[in-house]
Design a protein around this motif. Structure first.
Motif, PDB file in Angstrom:
ATOM      1  N   LYS A 121     -12.048  17.040  12.058  1.00 31.31           N
ATOM      2  CA  LYS A 121     -12.070  18.383  11.498  1.00 31.31           C
ATOM      3  C   LYS A 121     -10.655  18.955  11.470  1.00 31.31           C
ATOM      4  N   GLY A 122     -10.495  20.004  10.674  1.00 28.50           N
ATOM      5  CA  GLY A 122      -9.237  20.743  10.664  1.00 28.50           C
ATOM      6  C   GLY A 122      -8.063  19.966  10.105  1.00 28.50           C
ATOM      7  N   ARG A 123      -6.859  20.425  10.463  1.00 31.68           N
ATOM      8  CA  ARG A 123      -5.638  19.836   9.908  1.00 31.68           C
ATOM      9  C   ARG A 123      -5.302  18.493  10.535  1.00 31.68           C
ATOM     10  N   ASN A 124      -6.023  18.134  11.587  1.00 29.57           N
ATOM     11  CA  ASN A 124      -5.821  16.829  12.206  1.00 29.57           C
ATOM     12  C   ASN A 124      -6.140  15.686  11.248  1.00 29.57           C
ATOM     13  N   LEU A 125      -6.676  16.023  10.095  1.00 27.32           N
ATOM     14  CA  LEU A 125      -7.033  15.028   9.083  1.00 27.32           C
ATOM     15  C   LEU A 125      -5.838  14.177   8.677  1.00 27.32           C
ATOM     16  N   CYS A 126      -4.710  14.812   8.384  1.00 28.10           N
ATOM     17  CA  CYS A 126      -3.601  14.046   7.800  1.00 28.10           C
ATOM     18  C   CYS A 126      -2.235  14.645   8.129  1.00 28.10           C
ATOM     19  N   ASN A 127      -2.102  15.253   9.319  1.00 25.01           N
ATOM     20  CA  ASN A 127      -0.827  15.858   9.710  1.00 25.01           C
ATOM     21  C   ASN A 127       0.008  14.944  10.606  1.00 25.01           C
ATOM     22  N   GLY A 128      -0.032  13.666  10.305  1.00 23.62           N
ATOM     23  CA  GLY A 128       0.776  12.669  10.995  1.00 23.62           C
ATOM     24  C   GLY A 128       0.803  11.399  10.168  1.00 23.62           C
ATOM     25  N   PRO A 129       1.803  10.536  10.382  1.00 24.24           N
ATOM     26  CA  PRO A 129       1.957   9.358   9.507  1.00 24.24           C
ATOM     27  C   PRO A 129       0.811   8.355   9.582  1.00 24.24           C
ATOM     28  N   GLY A 130       0.223   8.167  10.783  1.00 24.45           N
ATOM     29  CA  GLY A 130      -0.919   7.272  10.888  1.00 24.45           C
ATOM     30  C   GLY A 130      -2.212   7.920  10.431  1.00 24.45           C
ATOM     31  N   LYS A 131      -2.280   9.239  10.530  1.00 22.16           N
ATOM     32  CA  LYS A 131      -3.465   9.967  10.105  1.00 22.16           C
ATOM     33  C   LYS A 131      -3.597   9.960   8.586  1.00 22.16           C
ATOM     34  N   LEU A 132      -2.482  10.150   7.899  1.00 24.74           N
ATOM     35  CA  LEU A 132      -2.563  10.230   6.431  1.00 24.74           C
ATOM     36  C   LEU A 132      -2.971   8.897   5.819  1.00 24.74           C
ATOM     37  N   THR A 133      -2.509   7.792   6.394  1.00 21.00           N
ATOM     38  CA  THR A 133      -2.912   6.496   5.837  1.00 21.00           C
ATOM     39  C   THR A 133      -4.393   6.244   6.087  1.00 21.00           C
ATOM     40  N   ALA A 134      -4.892   6.672   7.239  1.00 19.78           N
ATOM     41  CA  ALA A 134      -6.322   6.512   7.516  1.00 19.78           C
ATOM     42  C   ALA A 134      -7.155   7.372   6.573  1.00 19.78           C
ATOM     43  N   ALA A 135      -6.698   8.588   6.318  1.00 17.83           N
ATOM     44  CA  ALA A 135      -7.437   9.504   5.438  1.00 17.83           C
ATOM     45  C   ALA A 135      -7.464   9.022   3.995  1.00 17.83           C
ATOM     46  N   LEU A 136      -6.470   8.198   3.622  1.00 17.31           N
ATOM     47  CA  LEU A 136      -6.394   7.704   2.247  1.00 17.31           C
ATOM     48  C   LEU A 136      -6.684   6.201   2.149  1.00 17.31           C
ATOM     49  N   ALA A 137      -7.164   5.624   3.254  1.00 14.88           N
ATOM     50  CA  ALA A 137      -7.540   4.203   3.269  1.00 14.88           C
ATOM     51  C   ALA A 137      -6.392   3.302   2.815  1.00 14.88           C
ATOM     52  N   VAL A 138      -5.221   3.530   3.390  1.00 13.16           N
ATOM     53  CA  VAL A 138      -4.041   2.700   3.104  1.00 13.16           C
ATOM     54  C   VAL A 138      -3.781   1.818   4.318  1.00 13.16           C
ATOM     55  N   ASN A 139      -3.734   0.516   4.088  1.00 18.01           N
ATOM     56  CA  ASN A 139      -3.479  -0.427   5.178  1.00 18.01           C
ATOM     57  C   ASN A 139      -2.475  -1.482   4.724  1.00 18.01           C
ATOM     58  N   LYS A 140      -2.341  -2.562   5.507  1.00 19.34           N
ATOM     59  CA  LYS A 140      -1.307  -3.560   5.191  1.00 19.34           C
ATOM     60  C   LYS A 140      -1.560  -4.296   3.878  1.00 19.34           C
ATOM     61  N   ASP A 141      -2.766  -4.166   3.337  1.00 18.27           N
ATOM     62  CA  ASP A 141      -3.018  -4.747   2.016  1.00 18.27           C
ATOM     63  C   ASP A 141      -2.068  -4.149   0.976  1.00 18.27           C
ATOM     64  N   TYR A 142      -1.543  -2.955   1.263  1.00 17.25           N
ATOM     65  CA  TYR A 142      -0.666  -2.275   0.305  1.00 17.25           C
ATOM     66  C   TYR A 142       0.814  -2.466   0.619  1.00 17.25           C
ATOM     67  N   ASN A 143       1.131  -3.302   1.594  1.00 16.45           N
ATOM     68  CA  ASN A 143       2.526  -3.663   1.795  1.00 16.45           C
ATOM     69  C   ASN A 143       3.023  -4.411   0.559  1.00 16.45           C
ATOM     70  N   GLN A 144       4.156  -4.023   0.031  1.00 10.70           N
ATOM     71  CA  GLN A 144       4.781  -4.561  -1.186  1.00 10.70           C
ATOM     72  C   GLN A 144       4.088  -4.080  -2.474  1.00 10.70           C
ATOM     73  N   TRP A 145       3.174  -3.139  -2.351  1.00  9.98           N
ATOM     74  CA  TRP A 145       2.475  -2.635  -3.539  1.00  9.98           C
ATOM     75  C   TRP A 145       3.457  -1.901  -4.458  1.00  9.98           C
ATOM     76  N   ASP A 146       3.344  -2.156  -5.755  1.00  6.88           N
ATOM     77  CA  ASP A 146       4.189  -1.476  -6.740  1.00  6.88           C
ATOM     78  C   ASP A 146       3.610  -0.095  -7.024  1.00  6.88           C
ATOM     79  N   MET A 147       4.285   0.928  -6.508  1.00  6.36           N
ATOM     80  CA  MET A 147       3.800   2.306  -6.620  1.00  6.36           C
ATOM     81  C   MET A 147       3.970   2.878  -8.026  1.00  6.36           C
ATOM     82  N   THR A 148       4.595   2.131  -8.933  1.00  7.46           N
ATOM     83  CA  THR A 148       4.820   2.644 -10.287  1.00  7.46           C
ATOM     84  C   THR A 148       3.758   2.178 -11.283  1.00  7.46           C
ATOM     85  N   LEU A 149       2.758   1.441 -10.805  1.00  8.08           N
ATOM     86  CA  LEU A 149       1.723   0.926 -11.706  1.00  8.08           C
ATOM     87  C   LEU A 149       0.704   1.986 -12.095  1.00  8.08           C
TER      88      LEU A 149
END
Length: 199
Positions: A121-149
């Motif tokens: 609950k609250g701002r604890n959702l994504c107010n830290g670097p590990g929290k934001l990746t969890a909230a957006l389902a970003v993991n090591k599968d996206y290492n080297q991902w081309d962000m311009t696609l």
């Protein structure tokens, strides 16, 4: 909802310029079921080359840091403490290992799905670097991902001019770095934004 995409030229600039210009931009994630999540970048840190003792590339090119030496506009995702994924965006020209680590985001689109992923609950959702990746389902599968696609994971430009005050200060959690690097004001955040990282 349609989100535009920051092009490679945006990232192919001095890292401190890229870092400041990323504030207010949108981190966009498209889930496998087609749902789109978007959050506004409000807090980040710059890491600048092998000469920066706080940068992972300070030890030179390794399998882990290889992506930092590649073209700008790619993601560098790594795991810390065996628990948290951190998302970095590679900057400057290929061969110069620089990047910007995203520290906190403000949910803007489909917050409900982010909370389903994080179960908090609250701002604890994504107010830290590990929290934001969890909230957006970003993991090591996206290492080297081309962000311009503009697919699965990317950054969209600001939808309107930035109105908030940008503050700068030392980066966090780099006690191992040389004193001049520990003190460098290479963290940027939106001063009035309540979603910024607490540390």
């Amino acid at each position: 909802m349609k989100f535009s995409v920051l092009e490679r030229a945006f990232y192919a600039r001095p890292t401190l310029e890229v870092a400041e210009d990323l504030l207010g931009c949108l981190l966009v994630r498209e889930l496998p079921d087609g749902q789109q999540l978007a959050a506004r970048i409000v807090d980040l840190e710059a890491y600048i080359g092998e000469e920066d003792s706080a940068c992972h590339a300070s030890k030179g090119r390794t399998p882990r840091t290889q992506v930092m030496y590649g073209p700008p506009g790619h993601a560098y995702v790594y795991l810390i403490y065996g628990l948290h994924h951190l998302l970095n965006l590679v900057t400057e020209e290929a061969g110069r290992p620089c990047g910007v680590m995203l520290r906190a985001v403000q949910p803007l689109h489909n917050e409900e799905a982010m909370r389903a992923l994080r179960q908090v609950k609250g701002r604890n959702l994504c107010n830290g670097p590990g929290k934001l990746t969890a909230a957006l389902a970003v993991n090591k599968d996206y290492n080297q991902w081309d962000m311009t696609l503009g697919e699965q994971l990317w950054v969209a430009p600001r939808s309107e001019p930035l109105q908030e005050t940008i503050q700068r200060g030392p980066r966090i959690g780099i006690d191992y770095a040389e004193p001049e690097d520990r003190e460098a004001p290479w963290r940027f955040w939106l001063a009035e934004n309540p979603w910024r990282s607490l540390r």
